[in-house]
Design an enzyme around this catalytic site. Sequence first.
Site, PDB file in Angstrom:
ATOM      1  N   ARG A  62      -4.169   7.352   4.340  1.00 38.35           N
ATOM      2  CA  ARG A  62      -2.894   7.113   3.653  1.00 38.35           C
ATOM      3  C   ARG A  62      -2.562   8.210   2.648  1.00 38.35           C
ATOM      4  O   ARG A  62      -1.505   8.170   2.021  1.00 38.35           O
ATOM      5  CB  ARG A  62      -2.968   5.786   2.881  1.00 38.35           C
ATOM      6  CG  ARG A  62      -2.877   4.608   3.758  1.00 38.35           C
ATOM      7  CD  ARG A  62      -2.492   3.323   3.103  1.00 38.35           C
ATOM      8  NE  ARG A  62      -2.721   3.096   1.724  1.00 38.35           N
ATOM      9  CZ  ARG A  62      -3.190   1.957   1.225  1.00 38.35           C
ATOM     10  NH1 ARG A  62      -3.520   0.979   2.041  1.00 38.35           N
ATOM     11  NH2 ARG A  62      -3.300   1.778  -0.057  1.00 38.35           N
TER      12      ARG A  62
ATOM     13  N   GLY B 207       0.833  -1.203   0.000  1.00 40.15           N
ATOM     14  CA  GLY B 207       0.000   0.000   0.000  1.00 40.15           C
ATOM     15  C   GLY B 207       0.864   1.248   0.000  1.00 40.15           C
ATOM     16  O   GLY B 207       1.936   1.264   0.593  1.00 40.15           O
TER      17      GLY B 207
ATOM     18  N   ARG C 206      -4.420  -2.818  10.165  1.00 37.30           N
ATOM     19  CA  ARG C 206      -4.421  -4.295  10.075  1.00 37.30           C
ATOM     20  C   ARG C 206      -4.561  -4.920  11.469  1.00 37.30           C
ATOM     21  O   ARG C 206      -5.449  -4.556  12.192  1.00 37.30           O
ATOM     22  CB  ARG C 206      -3.159  -4.781   9.370  1.00 37.30           C
ATOM     23  CG  ARG C 206      -3.218  -4.621   7.880  1.00 37.30           C
ATOM     24  CD  ARG C 206      -2.248  -5.514   7.196  1.00 37.30           C
ATOM     25  NE  ARG C 206      -0.890  -5.336   7.709  1.00 37.30           N
ATOM     26  CZ  ARG C 206       0.160  -5.951   7.250  1.00 37.30           C
ATOM     27  NH1 ARG C 206       0.016  -6.803   6.261  1.00 37.30           N
ATOM     28  NH2 ARG C 206       1.356  -5.739   7.725  1.00 37.30           N
TER      29      ARG C 206
ATOM     30  N   GLU D 227      -9.564  -1.385  12.648  1.00 34.54           N
ATOM     31  CA  GLU D 227     -10.236  -2.291  11.711  1.00 34.54           C
ATOM     32  C   GLU D 227     -10.045  -3.756  12.123  1.00 34.54           C
ATOM     33  O   GLU D 227     -10.853  -4.615  11.805  1.00 34.54           O
ATOM     34  CB  GLU D 227      -9.724  -2.067  10.284  1.00 34.54           C
ATOM     35  CG  GLU D 227      -8.221  -2.302  10.136  1.00 34.54           C
ATOM     36  CD  GLU D 227      -7.689  -2.060   8.729  1.00 34.54           C
ATOM     37  OE1 GLU D 227      -8.469  -1.709   7.835  1.00 34.54           O
ATOM     38  OE2 GLU D 227      -6.464  -2.230   8.543  1.00 34.54           O
TER      39      GLU D 227
ATOM     40  N   GLY E 202       6.296  -2.689   2.971  1.00 31.49           N
ATOM     41  CA  GLY E 202       5.966  -3.258   4.276  1.00 31.49           C
ATOM     42  C   GLY E 202       6.477  -4.689   4.362  1.00 31.49           C
ATOM     43  O   GLY E 202       7.356  -5.099   3.589  1.00 31.49           O
TER      44      GLY E 202
ATOM     45  N   ASP F 153       0.840   1.405   9.370  1.00 34.99           N
ATOM     46  CA  ASP F 153       0.450   0.528  10.491  1.00 34.99           C
ATOM     47  C   ASP F 153       1.507   0.491  11.594  1.00 34.99           C
ATOM     48  O   ASP F 153       1.208   0.123  12.717  1.00 34.99           O
ATOM     49  CB  ASP F 153       0.225  -0.906   9.990  1.00 34.99           C
ATOM     50  CG  ASP F 153      -0.777  -0.967   8.858  1.00 34.99           C
ATOM     51  OD1 ASP F 153      -1.612  -0.041   8.771  1.00 34.99           O
ATOM     52  OD2 ASP F 153      -0.724  -1.920   8.062  1.00 34.99           O
TER      53      ASP F 153
ATOM     54  N   ARG G  57     -24.429  12.248  20.196  1.00 41.49           N
ATOM     55  CA  ARG G  57     -24.274  10.948  19.525  1.00 41.49           C
ATOM     56  C   ARG G  57     -23.085  10.155  20.048  1.00 41.49           C
ATOM     57  O   ARG G  57     -22.153  10.726  20.604  1.00 41.49           O
ATOM     58  CB  ARG G  57     -24.056  11.156  18.020  1.00 41.49           C
ATOM     59  CG  ARG G  57     -25.311  11.542  17.301  1.00 41.49           C
ATOM     60  CD  ARG G  57     -25.038  11.781  15.838  1.00 41.49           C
ATOM     61  NE  ARG G  57     -26.266  12.218  15.184  1.00 41.49           N
ATOM     62  CZ  ARG G  57     -26.310  12.768  13.989  1.00 41.49           C
ATOM     63  NH1 ARG G  57     -25.205  12.970  13.307  1.00 41.49           N
ATOM     64  NH2 ARG G  57     -27.461  13.117  13.465  1.00 41.49           N
TER      65      ARG G  57
ATOM     66  N   GLY H 233       5.330  -7.524   3.421  1.00 43.45           N
ATOM     67  CA  GLY H 233       5.224  -8.334   2.200  1.00 43.45           C
ATOM     68  C   GLY H 233       6.360  -8.048   1.230  1.00 43.45           C
ATOM     69  O   GLY H 233       7.114  -8.944   0.830  1.00 43.45           O
TER      70      GLY H 233
HETATM   71  O1  F6P Z   1      -0.952  -1.724   5.460  1.00 44.62           O
HETATM   72  C1  F6P Z   1      -1.519  -0.481   5.217  1.00 44.62           C
HETATM   73  C2  F6P Z   1      -3.008  -0.604   5.093  1.00 44.62           C
HETATM   74  O2  F6P Z   1      -3.541   0.691   4.870  1.00 44.62           O
HETATM   75  C3  F6P Z   1      -3.708  -1.268   6.270  1.00 44.62           C
HETATM   76  O3  F6P Z   1      -3.874  -0.426   7.365  1.00 44.62           O
HETATM   77  C4  F6P Z   1      -4.987  -1.714   5.626  1.00 44.62           C
HETATM   78  O4  F6P Z   1      -5.541  -2.822   6.273  1.00 44.62           O
HETATM   79  C5  F6P Z   1      -4.547  -2.092   4.237  1.00 44.62           C
HETATM   80  O5  F6P Z   1      -3.347  -1.397   3.970  1.00 44.62           O
HETATM   81  C6  F6P Z   1      -5.554  -1.767   3.173  1.00 44.62           C
HETATM   82  O6  F6P Z   1      -5.035  -2.189   1.957  1.00 44.62           O
HETATM   83  P1  F6P Z   1      -5.711  -1.846   0.566  1.00 44.62           P
HETATM   84  O7  F6P Z   1      -5.376  -0.441   0.228  1.00 44.62           O
HETATM   85  O8  F6P Z   1      -5.086  -2.818  -0.361  1.00 44.62           O
HETATM   86  O9  F6P Z   1      -7.182  -2.034   0.742  1.00 44.62           O
END
Ligand code: F6P
Length: 365
Positions: A293, A14, A187, A238, A118, A143, A178, A120
């Site tokens: 991001r 990402g 992640r 998330e 990252g 992250d 609210r 990966g």
């Molecule tokens: O690793 C960065 C991140 O933004 C995570 O926080 C999120 O889960 C993931 O990438 C989302 O990935 P994509 O942009 O492929 O949906």
Amino acid sequence: MPRSLRLGVLTGGGDCPGLNALIRGLVKRGTHEFGHEFVGIENGYMGLVEPGLTHPLTEEDTRGILPKGGTILGTSNKANPFAYPFRENGHWVDRDVSDQVLRRCEELKLDGLVAVGGDGTLSIGHRLASRGLNVVGCPKTIDNDLSGTDQTFGFDTARLIVTEALDRLHSTAEAHDRVMVVEIMGRHAGFLTLDSGIAGGADVILIPEIPYQVESIVEKIHRRATRRRSFSIIAISEGAYPVGGTLAIQEQAGEVPGRGVVRLGGSGRVCADLLAKHVDAEIRVTVLGHLQRGGSPSAADRLLATRYGCKVLDLVRDGQWNHMVALRAGEIVAVPLSESRKERRVDPSGELVRFAKSMGISFGD
Ligand code: F6P
């Protein structure tokens, strides 16, 4: 006089703020001090598999990119050369094209490859390095979940964005009495939610490392109401989930390209639905998504990324391949790329969580 080399550069996974600052630092120092030549590889490792995705990367190309989000090289989180997706007879199949990637690096006459990404991207870099390719890695992600480094760039900017979002949501929460549930990326790590939750004044912080009890959150909301606080802000990762529950998943791995990556999403809705059974106040969910991001990197991220980019060239000079640059106790150092495989998590009994709890913030436990 240092030897001039030809280095490939790719950004994988990402995107995050600071990638362009890193590319700029790398190319500028590499050109000025070492006379290196750079080859830009587009869309992560895809650029070493598909034709026509490489080009000279010069200082001229890096002009004006420092404040820009994204990456001038493009990126992909689906292009793993060890399991590269091909469409065959209407189905996606994975093939190992790592030999092809190694050959392509030879054809391009690369003395080394700089892989920015990252876990990966870096672990692919590590696998290619163990096949003989000269690789230096640079860790990035909003992250902040890589154990090899104290901080990844991208994190600081995302933290600012989320903090501002929480600030802004306070107005509506207060005006309308609210409960605002704000779903935050990260992640399986809660760093982004924890930091920005505290900085943004959240009343409840829910992170993957601490599964939550709905009753505990309800109690917190009711306690606030007795103190004439008729609204509550819940910052939820998330990757957070209730005790006995499961992760909220948006797309199931295996169905679309990008499979193999479990796409998280929906934890805020799950939490809101559980709360709705016990809370009278209106509950609204905001999913910040990719806003976190995007955009211009913070000064801290520009600096960290620039330092990473410059430091890469020390590793290259010293022949310290199969390593990545990392921040350790304020210094930029080299650590083995194998470190990138280790993920980091929030320590539930760490100082920040303890201090937050001592201030009355609920973690739903
Ligand atoms: O690793 C960065 C991140 O933004 C995570 O926080 C999120 O889960 C993931 O990438 C989302 O990935 P994509 O942009 O492929 O949906």
